[in-house]
Write an enzyme that holds these catalytic residues in place. Structure first.
Site, mmCIF file in Angstrom:
data_model
loop_
_atom_site.group_PDB
_atom_site.id
_atom_site.type_symbol
_atom_site.label_atom_id
_atom_site.label_comp_id
_atom_site.label_asym_id
_atom_site.label_seq_id
_atom_site.Cartn_x
_atom_site.Cartn_y
_atom_site.Cartn_z
ATOM 1 N N LYS A 139 28.908 16.813 1.368
ATOM 2 C CA LYS A 139 27.567 17.399 1.252
ATOM 3 C C LYS A 139 27.428 17.895 -0.190
ATOM 4 C CE LYS A 139 24.458 20.341 3.955
ATOM 5 N NZ LYS A 139 23.325 19.422 4.065
HETATM 6 N N1 PMP Z 1 22.129 14.180 6.888
HETATM 7 C C1 PMP Z 1 21.793 14.757 5.727
HETATM 8 C C2 PMP Z 1 21.686 13.904 4.519
HETATM 9 C C3 PMP Z 1 21.580 16.145 5.651
HETATM 10 O O1 PMP Z 1 21.270 16.718 4.487
HETATM 11 C C4 PMP Z 1 21.702 16.932 6.821
HETATM 12 C C5 PMP Z 1 21.508 18.413 6.768
HETATM 13 N N2 PMP Z 1 20.189 18.752 6.452
HETATM 14 C C6 PMP Z 1 22.013 16.275 8.031
HETATM 15 C C7 PMP Z 1 22.248 14.909 8.016
HETATM 16 C C8 PMP Z 1 22.191 17.053 9.304
HETATM 17 O O2 PMP Z 1 23.389 17.783 9.257
HETATM 18 P P1 PMP Z 1 23.544 19.187 10.013
HETATM 19 O O3 PMP Z 1 23.319 18.914 11.450
HETATM 20 O O4 PMP Z 1 24.919 19.626 9.709
HETATM 21 O O5 PMP Z 1 22.486 20.084 9.447
#
Ligand code: PMP
Length: 251
Positions: free
Chosen positions: A149
């Protein structure tokens, strides 16, 4: 608003990082987006685990242990006295020189912001969401693994611009093989004949915490889950499609 900045709680006005920080200069760093429901931090351990996995690959040392990072997050939420909020936790490489060499950055910057969250409007949850398919492909995992991330969201931002230009709030992103990876800021799932089918993460997706929760709940209810490569054809012919994310929850 009390913001955690490198070990101290400071006001928003005093929460500043250096313009020489490689997070600012090069997008060198990683972050988390976490929700707090009724004062309970949702899946804190899982979020901090993902953060430490991102940092491991980036060889980024936050100068804090896993437990210290959890405690700093808990303390920052408590200091803000809010019960239903969003946490943005950022670890950047820290100040260095104008070259990209991370070894020149002595100390990472750690920032924890607790703020209100803007959800999709209610009608989206009642009626669903229109999606476009972006022409911008997801970064291949042999370039930057989307499971990191990272602070560099330009790939997602370019696809978001395409979605907005198409008049929709989110877009499906394909990988270089033309398989569905995820959306710009959400994971995607489909259901066909009672089987839950998320694209597997190696298609180029963030390992979403909400995605993992949905998988877990489905399995607990005895639903079959199949992670695999899926194309647009599969999604066009799905019985159901939904998105998951910390901000979106389930759409
Ligand atoms: N994919 C991307 C590219 C993201 O940035 C996010 C978070 N906003 C998600 C998927 C979802 O992840 P999470 O459930 O951990 O928020």
């Amino acid at each position: 608003m009390q913001i955690y900045l490198n070990g101290k709680l400071v006001s928003k006005e005093n929460a500043t990082v250096s313009v020489m920080d490689h997070g600012f200069l090069y997008g060198d760093g990683t972050f988390e987006g976490i929700r707090v429901y009724g004062g309970n931090i949702y899946r804190l351990k899982e979020h901090i685990e993902r953060l430490y996995e991102s940092m491991k690959t980036l060889e980024l040392d936050p100068g804090m242990t896993f437990d210290e990072m959890c405690q700093a997050t808990i303390d920052t939420v408590a200091a803000n006295g809010k019960r239903d909020v969003y946490i943005r936790l950022v670890v950047s490489r820290g100040p260095g020189d104008l070259g990209i060499d991370p070894a020149k950055c002595d100390k990472a910057s750690v920032v924890i912001i607790v703020d209100d969250i803007a959800l999709y409007p209610k009608e989206v949850y009642d009626n669903g969401l229109s999606l476009s398919t972006a022409s911008t492909r997801r970064v291949p995992i042999d370039c930057i693994d989307p499971r990191i991330k990272s602070l560099n969201y330009l790939n997602n931002i370019l696809a978001t611009i395409e979605a907005k230009n198409a008049g929709v709030p989110e877009a499906i992103m394909l990988n270089h093989a033309g398989c569905v990876a995820e959306c710009t800021a959400d994971n995607i799932f489909m259901v066909k004949n009672g089987v839950l089918k998320p694209p597997d993460l190696l298609q180029g997706a963030l390992g979403g915490i909400t995605r993992a929760s949905v998988r877990e709940l489905a399995e607990k209810r005895g639903m079959k889950v199949e992670e695999r490569a899926l194309a647009l054809h599969d999604f066009y012919n799905a019985d159901e499609v939904f998105l998951t994310g910390t901000g979106a929850e389930i759409v």
